[in-house]
Enzyme design. Sequence first.
Site, PDB file in Angstrom:
ATOM      1  N   GLY A  54      -4.668  14.612   2.523  1.00 38.25           N
ATOM      2  CA  GLY A  54      -4.241  13.298   1.932  1.00 38.25           C
ATOM      3  C   GLY A  54      -4.231  12.229   2.806  1.00 38.25           C
ATOM      4  N   GLY A  99      -2.822   7.697   3.310  1.00 42.41           N
ATOM      5  CA  GLY A  99      -2.016   6.852   2.664  1.00 42.41           C
ATOM      6  C   GLY A  99      -1.993   5.740   3.730  1.00 42.41           C
ATOM      7  CG  PHE A 110       3.192   4.825   7.044  1.00 41.03           C
ATOM      8  CD1 PHE A 110       3.436   3.809   7.798  1.00 41.03           C
ATOM      9  CD2 PHE A 110       3.881   5.267   5.621  1.00 41.03           C
ATOM     10  CE1 PHE A 110       4.623   3.138   7.599  1.00 41.03           C
ATOM     11  CE2 PHE A 110       4.928   4.216   5.477  1.00 41.03           C
ATOM     12  CZ  PHE A 110       5.315   3.370   6.553  1.00 41.03           C
ATOM     13  N   GLY A 111      -1.254   6.711   7.405  1.00 41.13           N
ATOM     14  CA  GLY A 111      -2.225   7.688   8.198  1.00 41.13           C
ATOM     15  C   GLY A 111      -2.733   8.930   7.365  1.00 41.13           C
ATOM     16  CB  VAL A 126      -1.352  14.376   5.340  1.00 41.42           C
ATOM     17  CG1 VAL A 126      -0.537  15.546   5.342  1.00 41.42           C
ATOM     18  CG2 VAL A 126      -0.645  13.175   5.125  1.00 41.42           C
ATOM     19  CG  ASP A 177       4.974   2.718   0.213  1.00 43.21           C
ATOM     20  OD1 ASP A 177       4.903   2.045  -0.730  1.00 43.21           O
ATOM     21  OD2 ASP A 177       4.211   3.206   0.955  1.00 43.21           O
TER      22      ASP A 177
END
Length: 623
Positions: A331, A333, A335-336, A338, A448
């Site tokens: 994944g 997103g 923020f970074g 995964v 969020d």
Amino acid sequence: MSTNFLVFMIVLVVSELGVAQPSNETTNTNTPLLFFCAGNDAMSATTFFSNRNSTFSQLRSQLSNTGVYYATAQSLVNGDAVYGVAQCRNYLLSSECLACYDASVSVLETCGSANGAHVFMDNCFLRFENYDQFYDDPQGSANSGGLGICGNKSTSQPTTAFNQAVQELLSDIRLATPKTSDFYTASTTLVTNVTVYAIGQCLENITQTICKNCLSTIYQNLSGCLPANEGRAINVACYMRYSEFPFFQNNQTINLIPFLANGSSSKSGLIIGVSSGAGLVLLILAIFLWFQWNKSKAAGKDSSDYQGAQRYAYEDLKLATNNFSEEYLIGKGGFGEVFKAIVDGGIVVAVKKLHVAYVRAKKEFENEVNLISNIRHRNLIRQLGWCIDGPELLLVLEYMPQGGLDKFLWGEKKGTLNWKQRFDIIFGIARGLAHLHGECHVKIIHRDIKSSNILLDNDFQPKIADFGLARLLPEDKTHVSTRFAGTMGYTAPEYATRGYLSEKVDTFSFGIVALEIISGQSCHDVNYSGPRMDYLLEHAWQLYEKGMHMKLIDETINPNEYQEVNAKKIIEIALMCTQSPASLRPTMSEVYLMLSSEPELVQRQMSRPTFIDVDRRIHIGGS
């Protein structure tokens, strides 16, 4: 009332058999406080033992999931049915919960072929019976007294001050526990130079009224222990405990203040009055990471003061993800990225590589993760550990095999969720946000909330992800003006346009996600069915104002799966969460209570939101 229960209450009241006096030298031991075996044997020992073992195995499997503290199971093969219920205290790690559960099973196995049994530990409770009525109707159990188990030493503190302070703490626990999302509270009070710890907990399947009545009864039992330096009060539907000895971490307390306000327990009052700005305390966010860092630094704390978060070596995580290769990527997103990984000899986890632009964040990050890692709730992703040794900041998280909710709404698994699953997801998100806003030891605004940040477990229960990256606020703040950080379409208008951040920002986002779950449409999709091209929120409001709620429901859902009155109620709750101004929106604890209640919402005029498209253009103002 069943014969088994009468036998149990006789044992509670007149017998010392099976009751262990708590030791002042240990605070959490997996030894029985009380246990009993029913007087009747199963008809067929072979069938009974098979069913009992199956029920025990099912209960253990459920409790092995992170954040799950309550489980029910049953085995009905060839007669001699066995129904079981187990509950752990919410301050436990999963491993600690299972250790207590295993000890409880060992105790109850000594009952042989008795067709019912209970055991109470400090850390957990286990019960099985050959009938199932106690699942759904424990009212008789809750109202039938209980047992106080008092410590054998008196407090070393001044008696009058100690008694008064502990009674006030227990009274607050008694009042607050039935109003929380999981019927559990933990708090402390300071008496002279000693901290007193206390918890309250009810079985999660009972009603708020039964929980309240049960705790009121055992509160009297527990008050009778004073001035002993510790005490427990036990009932089959609830449990309370206090002690001068710490049995949970200081950062595992729950803020009781929102649950002690006058009138906050009335569901009907919440439903009727929410549009007038209900909710007394806005639980909001703080300056990114450093507020709690400074606070813990001033108190002389370091990472050793916290349990549950493990510091990983960068090279170990790099190896576990094959140098963060694409084949392990699950994944991406804001923020970074995964990555899936296997650590600690076989545990499957998710490793999140964060995008943080400044080195100064490392120490703040470590302290924050230590703080957040002790938040355990069935609807929040568990943060297992972290790493700050390498070039990136890494989070080690609970792994969710089903992935994000968005895949089931408009992705490759579109149309596979039935109505009950969708309602359970909406309900679980509300319960998780209510916990973040008002029940855990820090007050957290997520900022969020969106469908891709809602992950599903194997039972399609939702868990909110990325909450540890949210901002925190001290208790005396109601809002803060801050740089926008979120996802357009899900973000409240006052935050997107003015940077005005409060807990009602999460309420708005929840409303959008609920509409997505109901409709199977993304908030970014444009509706072409009318004369205008409207995004989901505006389309939903237009249908509501025309009394055409049901046209919003995903066409892939079988209409026989839901009742129209319940569907309309959920849609109206979702729209209520998007109103402008923010003061008209309910708090998430109020949303949770509204979703829990049976009656239809009171009809009243609601205020339209300010509609903002994905490019941050305001095109219709709220009234």
